[in-house]
Design an enzyme around this catalytic site. Structure first.
Site, PDB file in Angstrom:
ATOM      1  N   ASN A 172      29.754  -7.554 -23.104  1.00 29.84           N
ATOM      2  CA  ASN A 172      30.384  -8.402 -23.779  1.00 29.84           C
ATOM      3  C   ASN A 172      31.896  -8.266 -23.786  1.00 29.84           C
ATOM      4  O   ASN A 172      32.669  -9.224 -23.828  1.00 29.84           O
ATOM      5  CB  ASN A 172      29.960  -8.712 -25.269  1.00 29.84           C
ATOM      6  CG  ASN A 172      29.729  -7.474 -26.184  1.00 29.84           C
ATOM      7  OD1 ASN A 172      28.961  -6.461 -25.698  1.00 29.84           O
ATOM      8  ND2 ASN A 172      30.485  -7.491 -27.189  1.00 29.84           N
ATOM      9  N   HIS A 220      22.985  -5.315 -20.185  1.00 27.11           N
ATOM     10  CA  HIS A 220      23.626  -5.027 -21.513  1.00 27.11           C
ATOM     11  C   HIS A 220      23.036  -5.161 -22.742  1.00 27.11           C
ATOM     12  O   HIS A 220      22.607  -4.201 -23.531  1.00 27.11           O
ATOM     13  CB  HIS A 220      24.957  -5.658 -21.562  1.00 27.11           C
ATOM     14  CG  HIS A 220      25.941  -4.962 -22.531  1.00 27.11           C
ATOM     15  ND1 HIS A 220      26.436  -3.711 -22.638  1.00 27.11           N
ATOM     16  CD2 HIS A 220      26.318  -5.752 -23.599  1.00 27.11           C
ATOM     17  CE1 HIS A 220      27.122  -3.563 -23.780  1.00 27.11           C
ATOM     18  NE2 HIS A 220      26.967  -4.805 -24.501  1.00 27.11           N
ATOM     19  N   HIS A 224      22.667  -6.257 -33.582  1.00 30.10           N
ATOM     20  CA  HIS A 224      22.193  -7.186 -32.925  1.00 30.10           C
ATOM     21  C   HIS A 224      20.790  -7.698 -32.465  1.00 30.10           C
ATOM     22  O   HIS A 224      20.398  -7.899 -31.418  1.00 30.10           O
ATOM     23  CB  HIS A 224      22.881  -6.519 -31.454  1.00 30.10           C
ATOM     24  CG  HIS A 224      24.232  -6.192 -31.210  1.00 30.10           C
ATOM     25  ND1 HIS A 224      25.294  -7.038 -31.703  1.00 30.10           N
ATOM     26  CD2 HIS A 224      24.978  -5.030 -31.134  1.00 30.10           C
ATOM     27  CE1 HIS A 224      26.377  -6.535 -31.507  1.00 30.10           C
ATOM     28  NE2 HIS A 224      25.933  -5.205 -31.092  1.00 30.10           N
TER      29      HIS A 224
END
Length: 438
Positions: free
Chosen positions: A209, A292, A302
């Site tokens: 990101n 990722h 997350h």
């Protein structure tokens, strides 16, 4: 000026088995690597800087470097003796603008064919110092160094020092490289920081990101990453630098894009299905996948971020009998048992989260309890991993935490390839599944 402009734009557009008990050292500041070569003389503006290499098809290597002089030539001289270059490869160059920043000239040249497991000496653009690289072996054993979410702090430097001490052949980075976050001079600083390692062994990376750097209506997403870190996407039949594959020493490695479209109608999904279908497990008995955002994550950070991609693509990976999946994003380390669809499965992949390279955002300390049955080991510390694939059936994985400035092995396991299991037909090495029908 760059920082003030970014702050204004941010206000307008928004921003883009048991747990280990361990006393973690304090965070460290971002470090600055000065560009000292051009201080020697203004005539040295064509000196190469931020040199790094990557695999570029069978027996070939891509050399990337940057010069301040935009008229500098794009070629690499190379050979097997210091100062004696019996081969030359012509390349090309590019540059980009980002708000008020203009990059130097970014050069890419592919050298080869190269001999396996061989030391080469090379020079970029006919100027500056001589570098040396070592090509990977053609057969087992092969060792990969692994760490994601690097950044450029004091802990990053510690991680890189520890990686430099291990005898690795290829470095795998599952996203979040520089943490430049739109501050383009930090891409230059990162390039100088990693050059001693990245110029000597191939670095194979995918985006995170922090590479997106998209400011609506003003900048293109991933422009810095795509310009600076060109990977072998064209060589592997991909239409995007955000996902690709490569083969080395009996290992097929797939690098996916967590930030490229991945649903079943997407180009990435179609490419992945075709790429996995072509894998020959006799030639490459090990199959690795990196991206990722982790699919299996018991950290509170997350949570659920990878669920949509997992729903779309995990069946493909399971059908292909992927041995190992490596991700970053969560700033901690975690290793799973073999798992598929949220349950233990002997034909599923081992999942490793290793977003602990040393980034400036710090560690993710909070975990979900009780620990899920699929989670084998987890710890919030900076560090790196080493994957030594010994032969077609066995590999040794170890994770090394940064204990102050010492590398301490905190987790290890022998992994048996699915080729040697009943999950794959031993006679034909074809999948017991119809999911891979093109």
């Amino acid at each position: 000026m760059e920082l003030k402009l970014l702050l204004i734009l941010t206000l307008v557009f928004g921003t883009v088995t048991a747990e280990s008990e361990y006393f973690r050292p304090l965070p460290r500041e971002t470090i600055t690597i000065p560009w000292s070569r051009d201080s020697i003389s203004k005539a040295h503006s064509s000196y190469p800087q931020q040199v790094h290499i990557s695999l570029a098809g069978e027996k070939h290597m891509r050399v990337t470097w940057i010069t301040d002089d935009k008229r500098s030539p794009s070629y690499v001289e190379y050979g097997k003796l210091p100062g004696r270059y019996d081969s030359i490869a012509e390349g090309g160059c590019t540059s980009y603008n980002y708000l008020l920043y203009s990059s130097g000239m970014i050069h890419h040249a592919v050298i080869g064919p190269l001999e396996d497991n061989t030391l080469y000496f090379y020079r970029c653009g006919g100027q500056g110092p001589e570098f040396q690289l070592k090509t990977p072996p053609a057969q087992f054993p092969i060792t990969f160094a692994v760490a994601g979410d690097l950044g450029q702090t004091g802990w990053t430097k510690s991680t890189l020092d520890h990686i430099d001490q291990c005898k690795y052949d290829v470095y795998l980075l599952p996203g979040d490289l520089s943490y430049a976050d739109c501050m383009q001079h930090l891409w230059d600083n990162f390039g100088r920081l990693v050059e001693p390692l990245a110029s000597a062994r191939p670095w194979m990376v995918t985006q995170g990101n922090h590479e997106e750097e998209n400011i609506p209506f003003l900048t293109d997403e991933f422009v810095s990453y795509n310009s600076r870190w060109k990977m072998p996407f064209e060589e592997s039949g991909s239409a995007s630098n955000l996902y690709y594959s490569f083969e080395v020493a009996g290992v097929h490695v797939v690098m996916l894009g967590s930030y490229a479209d991945y649903d079943e109608y997407s180009e990435q999904y179609r490419w992945l299905k075709a790429d996995l279908f072509k894998v020959d497990r006799k030639r490459t008995p090990w199959l690795l996948v990196l991206f990722h955002v982790p699919w299996y994550n018991s950290n509170k950070a997350h949570q659920g971020a990878g669920d949509d991609m997992m729903e779309a693509m995990e069946p493909l990976l399971y059908a292909a009998r992927v041995d190992l999946v490596i991700a970053g994003h969560v700033h901690a380390y975690e290793r799973s048992k073999r798992v598929y669809n949220g349950r233990l499965d002997p034909c599923g992949a081992v999942h490793i989260t290793i977003g602990d390279g040393g980034n400036r955002e710090g560690l993710a300390h909070r975990y979900i309890n009780p620990q899920p049955t699929w989670s084998e080991f987890r710890e919030a510390s900076f560090g790196h991993g080493e994957l030594k694939i010994v032969n077609s059936t066995h590999a040794f994985w170890s994770w090394h935490r940064n204990d102050d400035d010492e590398s301490v092995k905190a987790d290890d396991i022998w992994i048996t390839s699915l080729v040697s299991s009943r999950c794959i037909d031993q006679k034909t090495h074809k999948l017991r599944s119809t999911l891979m029908t093109p």
